[in-house]
Design a protein around this motif. Sequence first.
Motif, PDB file in Angstrom:
ATOM      1  N   UNK A 166     -12.180  20.084   6.835  1.00  0.00           N
ATOM      2  CA  UNK A 166     -11.757  18.884   6.114  1.00  0.00           C
ATOM      3  C   UNK A 166     -11.188  19.246   4.737  1.00  0.00           C
ATOM      4  N   UNK A 167     -11.784  20.251   4.090  1.00  0.00           N
ATOM      5  CA  UNK A 167     -11.280  20.694   2.797  1.00  0.00           C
ATOM      6  C   UNK A 167      -9.841  21.173   2.928  1.00  0.00           C
ATOM      7  N   UNK A 168      -9.558  21.881   4.024  1.00  0.00           N
ATOM      8  CA  UNK A 168      -8.193  22.356   4.251  1.00  0.00           C
ATOM      9  C   UNK A 168      -7.245  21.175   4.438  1.00  0.00           C
ATOM     10  N   UNK A 169      -7.703  20.150   5.179  1.00  0.00           N
ATOM     11  CA  UNK A 169      -6.861  18.978   5.417  1.00  0.00           C
ATOM     12  C   UNK A 169      -6.582  18.202   4.134  1.00  0.00           C
ATOM     13  N   UNK A 170      -7.527  18.257   3.193  1.00  0.00           N
ATOM     14  CA  UNK A 170      -7.369  17.537   1.927  1.00  0.00           C
ATOM     15  C   UNK A 170      -6.762  18.398   0.818  1.00  0.00           C
ATOM     16  N   UNK A 171      -6.486  19.671   1.143  1.00  0.00           N
ATOM     17  CA  UNK A 171      -5.926  20.612   0.164  1.00  0.00           C
ATOM     18  C   UNK A 171      -6.843  20.820  -1.043  1.00  0.00           C
ATOM     19  N   UNK A 172      -8.148  20.917  -0.750  1.00  0.00           N
ATOM     20  CA  UNK A 172      -9.121  21.222  -1.805  1.00  0.00           C
ATOM     21  C   UNK A 172     -10.022  22.339  -1.297  1.00  0.00           C
ATOM     22  N   UNK A 173     -10.828  22.912  -2.177  1.00  0.00           N
ATOM     23  CA  UNK A 173     -11.705  24.006  -1.760  1.00  0.00           C
ATOM     24  C   UNK A 173     -12.956  23.456  -1.079  1.00  0.00           C
ATOM     25  N   UNK A 174     -13.547  24.224  -0.127  1.00  0.00           N
ATOM     26  CA  UNK A 174     -14.791  23.784   0.516  1.00  0.00           C
ATOM     27  C   UNK A 174     -15.905  23.537  -0.496  1.00  0.00           C
ATOM     28  N   UNK A 175     -15.964  24.341  -1.557  1.00  0.00           N
ATOM     29  CA  UNK A 175     -17.031  24.156  -2.548  1.00  0.00           C
ATOM     30  C   UNK A 175     -16.858  22.828  -3.293  1.00  0.00           C
TER      31      UNK A 175
END
Length: 462
Positions: A26-35
Amino acid sequence: MAERRVFAGPAVRRVRREAGLTQAAMAEALDISPSYLNLIEHGQRPLSATVIVRLAERFGFDAAKLGAEELPGGLAGLRRRLADPRFADLGIGAEEVESWLQTAPATAAAFARLFDAAPEGGAEREGDAPEVTAVRRAIEKWRNHFPDLDARAEELADELRLAGGDLYGTISERLRTRHQLGIRILPADVMPDRLRWLDWHARQLMLNELLRPASRTFQAAATLAQVEAKSEIDALVAGAEFAESAAARLFERHLIHYFAAALMMPYSRFLRACDATGYDLLLLQRRFGAGYEQVAHRLTTLQRVGARGLPFFMLRIDRAGQGSKRYSGASQSPLVDGDARCPLWGVHEAFARPGEVVADLAELEDGSRWFTLSRLVAAPGATGSGMPARFAICVGVDAKVAAPLAAARGLDLMRAPATPIGLGCRRCTRAGCVQRSRPPLGRPLRFREGERGVSAFDFAGD
């Protein structure tokens, strides 16, 4: 969104799980880091406007469901419920309340429902029918601002202005030419128990002669709403997903009346007039050909993104203090909750001073201050005994933001003497009040031999 920090970890977590994604995916889909996503889900970081937009675009998420709006009254509503005297011994702090709402909004909402339905709890214990409570929650969710209806009404108002003439005349002509609906004004004895009657078979809108010009315009505008804003209204009613048909019909009526008011007082023009006049209700009433109550209600709806008015609440009470209309708008004021009113509050003074706008600076036990304006209005018709039906209309705003009001000019709203009031005797713990009629909840009565205080009830402190 830029005006407040939005913490919505549980909502984002629900979206991710429904999509069957890991945090990394989901982080990849939102263009943010997993952390960063992990911190969002655990309520340690607010959502940025960019992430909110991406959630809406990539996961079809309704941004209106974010954060505290899922709870009636939001954070202020939760604090108000937990400030009940029954919880006084728990020492619940403001940070703890905010943390609960950020990390577990669903359980906070569950608590609010139980509180509101419980004996000595919220609105339902004081007589609100379940369908009324459901509609109030739906209105609170939207903060009594419906952008689609406002936009459609503003568009139609501009079109009617181009047609010339007075608004009532142009609405009447539009109903006649576009919808084959005529308007008849009938004697009061022909319509003794109705103000408006739309007879589709006869293609006629019949109005009671007792209606004042502003009310005639409003009822004609409401009829126009039924035919020209039907799709927008139907969509809002369907989206509310009421369990009872009565609640759906009641909400529909609210939206029809909302559109009528928005047609008479188009958003942009009305907000400019509010700013220019210092929210002078009497002047606004004359400028827009509206009733005092219509203007008061309209003030609670001015929450368009990028063009907000002051966060007003509105309350309509009868001589007994019972509220028949109450809209918190964006104010989240506790003064609109329940049916218990403090007799010291200036709203009651309106019954003794007909024709006047009664200004009052009131202070609650928590130190919050509210600047209120109240005025007596008469409803068309009479009561069963022949007495005129009268109500006090009150609008109010947090004293911290009340400086732009013409009625507040010259006042130091945070330092001037204020009327100390409570939220009804059962929820008020002010000692020595000569007006007290009932002891507060959760406080044992105290009796001292040979003494009689100024209050009818003496009770133990914290």
